[in-house]
Design an enzyme around this catalytic site. Structure first.
Site, PDB file in Angstrom:
ATOM      1  N   GLU A 126       3.525  -6.225 -11.481  1.00 35.85           N
ATOM      2  CA  GLU A 126       2.880  -6.316 -12.789  1.00 35.85           C
ATOM      3  C   GLU A 126       3.572  -5.525 -13.892  1.00 35.85           C
ATOM      4  O   GLU A 126       2.916  -4.831 -14.668  1.00 35.85           O
ATOM      5  CB  GLU A 126       1.434  -5.838 -12.646  1.00 35.85           C
ATOM      6  CG  GLU A 126       1.256  -4.343 -12.275  1.00 35.85           C
ATOM      7  CD  GLU A 126       1.225  -4.030 -10.776  1.00 35.85           C
ATOM      8  OE1 GLU A 126       1.796  -4.808  -9.998  1.00 35.85           O
ATOM      9  OE2 GLU A 126       0.631  -2.999 -10.407  1.00 35.85           O
ATOM     10  N   HIS A 168      -3.414 -12.593 -10.532  1.00 34.81           N
ATOM     11  CA  HIS A 168      -3.438 -11.225 -10.014  1.00 34.81           C
ATOM     12  C   HIS A 168      -2.597 -10.284 -10.891  1.00 34.81           C
ATOM     13  O   HIS A 168      -3.091  -9.258 -11.357  1.00 34.81           O
ATOM     14  CB  HIS A 168      -2.937 -11.218  -8.568  1.00 34.81           C
ATOM     15  CG  HIS A 168      -2.876  -9.854  -7.947  1.00 34.81           C
ATOM     16  ND1 HIS A 168      -3.885  -9.358  -7.162  1.00 34.81           N
ATOM     17  CD2 HIS A 168      -1.942  -8.879  -8.026  1.00 34.81           C
ATOM     18  CE1 HIS A 168      -3.577  -8.131  -6.773  1.00 34.81           C
ATOM     19  NE2 HIS A 168      -2.394  -7.816  -7.287  1.00 34.81           N
ATOM     20  N   GLU A 169      -1.355 -10.658 -11.105  1.00 31.59           N
ATOM     21  CA  GLU A 169      -0.471  -9.762 -11.881  1.00 31.59           C
ATOM     22  C   GLU A 169      -0.964  -9.628 -13.322  1.00 31.59           C
ATOM     23  O   GLU A 169      -0.889  -8.555 -13.913  1.00 31.59           O
ATOM     24  CB  GLU A 169       0.982 -10.247 -11.825  1.00 31.59           C
ATOM     25  CG  GLU A 169       1.570 -10.436 -10.420  1.00 31.59           C
ATOM     26  CD  GLU A 169       1.351  -9.281  -9.452  1.00 31.59           C
ATOM     27  OE1 GLU A 169       1.180  -8.129  -9.910  1.00 31.59           O
ATOM     28  OE2 GLU A 169       1.321  -9.544  -8.233  1.00 31.59           O
ATOM     29  N   HIS A 200      -3.698  -7.100 -13.671  1.00 31.05           N
ATOM     30  CA  HIS A 200      -3.209  -5.717 -13.716  1.00 31.05           C
ATOM     31  C   HIS A 200      -2.981  -5.233 -15.157  1.00 31.05           C
ATOM     32  O   HIS A 200      -2.878  -4.018 -15.376  1.00 31.05           O
ATOM     33  CB  HIS A 200      -1.900  -5.587 -12.945  1.00 31.05           C
ATOM     34  CG  HIS A 200      -2.048  -5.352 -11.471  1.00 31.05           C
ATOM     35  ND1 HIS A 200      -2.811  -4.327 -10.953  1.00 31.05           N
ATOM     36  CD2 HIS A 200      -1.498  -5.994 -10.402  1.00 31.05           C
ATOM     37  CE1 HIS A 200      -2.703  -4.350  -9.618  1.00 31.05           C
ATOM     38  NE2 HIS A 200      -1.923  -5.360  -9.265  1.00 31.05           N
ATOM     39  N   GLU A 220      -5.528  -1.974  -7.147  1.00 28.29           N
ATOM     40  CA  GLU A 220      -5.464  -3.267  -6.453  1.00 28.29           C
ATOM     41  C   GLU A 220      -6.834  -3.884  -6.178  1.00 28.29           C
ATOM     42  O   GLU A 220      -6.999  -5.097  -6.295  1.00 28.29           O
ATOM     43  CB  GLU A 220      -4.655  -3.131  -5.157  1.00 28.29           C
ATOM     44  CG  GLU A 220      -3.195  -2.722  -5.387  1.00 28.29           C
ATOM     45  CD  GLU A 220      -2.384  -3.702  -6.224  1.00 28.29           C
ATOM     46  OE1 GLU A 220      -2.797  -4.873  -6.371  1.00 28.29           O
ATOM     47  OE2 GLU A 220      -1.325  -3.279  -6.749  1.00 28.29           O
ATOM     48  N   ASP A 274       4.200   3.747  -0.140  1.00 29.44           N
ATOM     49  CA  ASP A 274       4.359   2.317   0.156  1.00 29.44           C
ATOM     50  C   ASP A 274       3.659   1.940   1.468  1.00 29.44           C
ATOM     51  O   ASP A 274       3.299   0.785   1.685  1.00 29.44           O
ATOM     52  CB  ASP A 274       5.838   1.923   0.240  1.00 29.44           C
ATOM     53  CG  ASP A 274       6.500   1.856  -1.144  1.00 29.44           C
ATOM     54  OD1 ASP A 274       5.767   1.928  -2.159  1.00 29.44           O
ATOM     55  OD2 ASP A 274       7.731   1.740  -1.212  1.00 29.44           O
ATOM     56  N   TYR A 299      -6.745  -3.621  -1.274  1.00 27.64           N
ATOM     57  CA  TYR A 299      -6.887  -4.909  -1.955  1.00 27.64           C
ATOM     58  C   TYR A 299      -8.257  -5.537  -1.679  1.00 27.64           C
ATOM     59  O   TYR A 299      -9.058  -5.752  -2.580  1.00 27.64           O
ATOM     60  CB  TYR A 299      -5.796  -5.888  -1.492  1.00 27.64           C
ATOM     61  CG  TYR A 299      -4.410  -5.578  -2.015  1.00 27.64           C
ATOM     62  CD1 TYR A 299      -3.868  -6.298  -3.070  1.00 27.64           C
ATOM     63  CD2 TYR A 299      -3.632  -4.575  -1.449  1.00 27.64           C
ATOM     64  CE1 TYR A 299      -2.596  -6.035  -3.547  1.00 27.64           C
ATOM     65  CE2 TYR A 299      -2.356  -4.295  -1.927  1.00 27.64           C
ATOM     66  CZ  TYR A 299      -1.844  -5.036  -2.984  1.00 27.64           C
ATOM     67  OH  TYR A 299      -0.593  -4.757  -3.459  1.00 27.64           O
TER      68      TYR A 299
HETATM   69  N1  BES Z   1       1.456  -3.917  -7.526  1.00 21.87           N
HETATM   70  C1  BES Z   1       1.600  -4.829  -6.457  1.00 21.87           C
HETATM   71  C2  BES Z   1       2.924  -4.740  -5.762  1.00 21.87           C
HETATM   72  C3  BES Z   1       3.248  -3.388  -5.128  1.00 21.87           C
HETATM   73  C4  BES Z   1       2.271  -2.600  -4.541  1.00 21.87           C
HETATM   74  C5  BES Z   1       4.539  -2.960  -5.111  1.00 21.87           C
HETATM   75  C6  BES Z   1       2.607  -1.373  -3.977  1.00 21.87           C
HETATM   76  C7  BES Z   1       4.876  -1.737  -4.536  1.00 21.87           C
HETATM   77  C8  BES Z   1       3.898  -0.934  -3.972  1.00 21.87           C
HETATM   78  C9  BES Z   1       1.377  -6.275  -6.903  1.00 21.87           C
HETATM   79  O1  BES Z   1       0.435  -6.418  -7.916  1.00 21.87           O
HETATM   80  C10 BES Z   1       0.819  -7.029  -5.734  1.00 21.87           C
HETATM   81  O2  BES Z   1      -0.235  -6.681  -5.288  1.00 21.87           O
HETATM   82  N2  BES Z   1       1.526  -8.043  -5.236  1.00 21.87           N
HETATM   83  C11 BES Z   1       1.112  -8.825  -4.103  1.00 21.87           C
HETATM   84  C12 BES Z   1       0.600 -10.172  -4.524  1.00 21.87           C
HETATM   85  C13 BES Z   1      -0.845 -10.226  -4.852  1.00 21.87           C
HETATM   86  C14 BES Z   1      -1.241 -11.645  -5.209  1.00 21.87           C
HETATM   87  C15 BES Z   1      -1.751  -9.696  -3.776  1.00 21.87           C
HETATM   88  C16 BES Z   1       2.315  -9.086  -3.247  1.00 21.87           C
HETATM   89  O3  BES Z   1       3.432  -8.826  -3.717  1.00 21.87           O
HETATM   90  O4  BES Z   1       2.159  -9.538  -2.126  1.00 21.87           O
HETATM   91 ZN    ZN Z   2      -1.540  -5.983  -7.284  1.00 21.87          ZN
END
Ligand code: BES
Ligand code: ZN
Length: 591
Positions: free
Chosen positions: A255, A279-280, A283, A302, A357, A365
């Protein structure tokens, strides 16, 4: 107030970075970004003698300080011992009058975890190399020396020099961000990029070969922004553009403000996977406007976003679509609750000694989203919506902890001392057990269980198919296909697998979500006709959510053979994950 962040060496309670001005050159031949960062600082404790920044594998050439941003003189610095997770503290001596700190540096060609350098062959056009950054959670420190904590928000501007014929884009408007953002949201990409508008405020950046397809797939983006604004208040970032990355991008989406980064694997041709855009976009409120103060508060980013994402989907594609997504999410949550220890099922997760991470499971989520669904059931939708609008307003451009968010909820939603709309009477108090939701493992006994009528019909078809009957699948959505495949028994014999594949052309599916699910079934059942497709998929797509389950299910020999070819194409984040998977497979095969 500065909550302590265990994932940063910074000393913002004494000296706080307020603005970052970058002057950088992207040197593809050396896989390095070089230049200067000028930090404008706030002397919170006027007598503090040093500023402490985060860094990871940065080569520091010179540090200077200035009272006015015009006249600099050299200052001493000291690089502390490097920690494998946190990187190293960079301590710079300040003079009593110092207001600006300038760092001349270059990034490591091999250890800058935020940077992925792609060779031309790894791009769509095959002519130019590509670079992009991924800051979340604590990777920004590997390309910018700053206080890399989500509680230390900065404004920024940048000048970026790139080779002729290439274009740089960043997570701001015209290389500038005037709102204070957490450092993990500073992002850069450089490649052969072109732009196509999808609306007055929205558009798509992509390599020329994918631009048209991408713009068609994401043509509902402007509508999504409008729906989101109607729900939770104004979009405050000016533009909302998408950047389509090469297929090795390790995530579905990121995002980055004004410019969401997305995987090309969501381009299915029928908009069936655009929940990722919802989703993005969400954010832009939960995450970017109101940000988790530390990585233990990640669920505030999340969980709120997944709830908001489904509300956007409901507005645009209807309640049934949102319900199906909620049921699929609930299934994922149940899987992760089964596979994680009790202490990791807690929303406010303890990350001491760990890489943030690692907290990226379905728990922040889906359990986070279910928490808001339960709150919605307790207070009613209109009251929750009014509360959320007020919450985004109250904490706009701030970083908050779990405790702060719950305290606000208690006093403004459950036992309000003032109505959000002053002309309205005070709403009645509501009893809601917030602390079980946030501080206990598992789900409370009273947790809602998402339901979908569309899925009831699919489940009936699955049962019929298993009894050898013909079934009607012509009008099935992607979500219904996913439900069908996930509902089949884990073990299917070769004949059954062949029958499925022949009837529904699953190995040939152009929908990556369906394909990934099918390939997993193929691996689990050693269905060899899918092997070629499996290898092509794993050597082109680096999205961690798809590749990790596939390697985990393979036998060690097959996994190692494919990974040897695929590894160089993956992002360091995916490489680190799959390296661990491969090691665990080897352990298994020894038994
Ligand atoms: N912010 C996250 C990606 C992220 C989280 C990167 C933690 C690094 C550390 C992003 O918004 C996200 O949640 N992406 C998901 C997709 C979403 C539809 C659930 C993904 O990349 O799978
Ligand atoms: Zn996210």
């Amino acid at each position: 107030m500065v909550p302590h962040d265990i994932h940063s060496y910074g000393n913002p309670a004494e000296v706080r970075v307020k603005h970052v001005s970058l002057d950088l050159e992207v040197v593809f031949d050396e896989h390095s970004v070089k230049g200067t960062a000028v930090l404008t600082i706030d002397r919170v404790a006027p007598h503090a003698k040093q500023i402490v920044l985060d860094s990871r594998a940065l080569q520091i050439d010179e540090t200077e300080v200035s009272p006015d941003g015009a006249h600099y003189r050299e200052a001493a610095f000291e690089m502390g011992k490097a920690d494998p997770i946190l990187g190293a503290p960079l301590k710079i001596d300040l003079a009593p009058d110092t207001k600006f700190v300038r760092v001349r540096y270059s990034t490591s060609p091999s250890s800058a975890t935020a940077l992925q350098w792609l060779a031309p062959e790894q791009t769509e056009g095959k002519q130019h190399p590509f670079l992009y950054t991924q800051g979340e959670a604590i990777h920004t420190r590997s390309w910018i020396p700053l206080q890399d904590s989500p509680g230390v928000r900065v404004t920024w501007d940048a000048h970026v020099k790139v080779p002729a014929g290439m274009r740089a884009v960043m997570s701001g408007v015209d290389f500038k961000m005037e709102h204070p953002v957490p450092p993990y949201l500073i992002a850069l990409a450089v490649g052969d990029l072109q732009f196509k508008a999808t609306g007055p405020r929205t558009g798509v950046w992509a390599e020329p070969a994918v631009l048209e397809k991408a713009a068609a797939e994401f043509s509902d983006t402007e509508k999504m922004v409008e729906a989101a604004e109607k729900l939770y208040g104004p979009y405050r970032w000016g533009r909302y553009d998408l950047l389509v990355l090469p297929p090795s991008f390790p995530f579905g989406g990121m995002e980055n403000p004004c410019l969401t980064f997305v995987t090309p694997t969501v381009i299915a041709g029928d908009k069936s996977l655009v929940s990722l855009i919802a989703h993005e976009l969400a954010h832009s409120w939960s995450g970017n406007l109101v940000t988790n103060a530390t990585w233990s508060d990640f669920w505030l980013n999340e969980g709120y976003t997944v709830y908001f994402e489904r509300r956007i989907l409901e507005e645009i594609y209807g309640r049934e679509r949102a319900e199906m997504e909620a049921v699929l999410g609930y299934q994922d949550l149940q899987d992760d609750l089964r596979s994680h220890a009790a202490h990791d099922q807690i929303l406010a997760i303890d990350l001491r000694g760990r890489d943030p991470d690692d907290g990226m499971t379905e728990i922040p989520y889906e359990k986070g989203a279910l928490f808001l669904t339960a709150v919605e059931q307790a207070v009613g939708r209109p009251r929750l919506d009014a509360y959320l609008r007020d919450y985004f307003d109250r904490f706009a451009f701030k970083s908050i902890t779990t405790a702060q968010s719950l305290d606000y909820m208690q006093h403004h939603l459950f036992t309000p001392d003032a109505a959000p709309d002053k002309s309205q009477p005070l709403p009645a108090p509501v009893k809601f057990d917030v602390s079980t939701w946030v501080y206990q493992p598992g789900l409370p006994a009273s947790a809602p269980v998402p339901q979908s009528e569309q899925f009831a019909a699919v489940d009936a078809s699955a049962t019929a198919w298993l009894r050898g009957k013909q079934i009607e699948t012509k009008d099935w959505s992607t979500q219904q296909w996913l439900r069908f495949l996930r509902g089949l028994p884990e073990k299917l014999d070769a004949h059954r697998m062949k029958t499925l594949d022949t009837a529904f052309h699953l190995t040939a599916s152009a929908n990556n979500e369906i394909l990934a699910q099918w390939l997993l079934m193929a691996v689990n059942n050693r269905y060899n006709p899918a092997n070629d497709r499996l290898e092509i998929f794993l050597t082109t797509v680096g999205r961690r959510k798809y590749v990790k389950p596939l390697y985990s299910a393979m036998d060690a020999k097959q996994a190692k053979a494919i990974y040897e070819k695929a590894r160089p194409l993956y992002h360091p984040i995916t490489q680190a994950t799959i390296d661990r998977v491969i090691v665990s497979l080897r352990g298994e095969s020894k038994k």
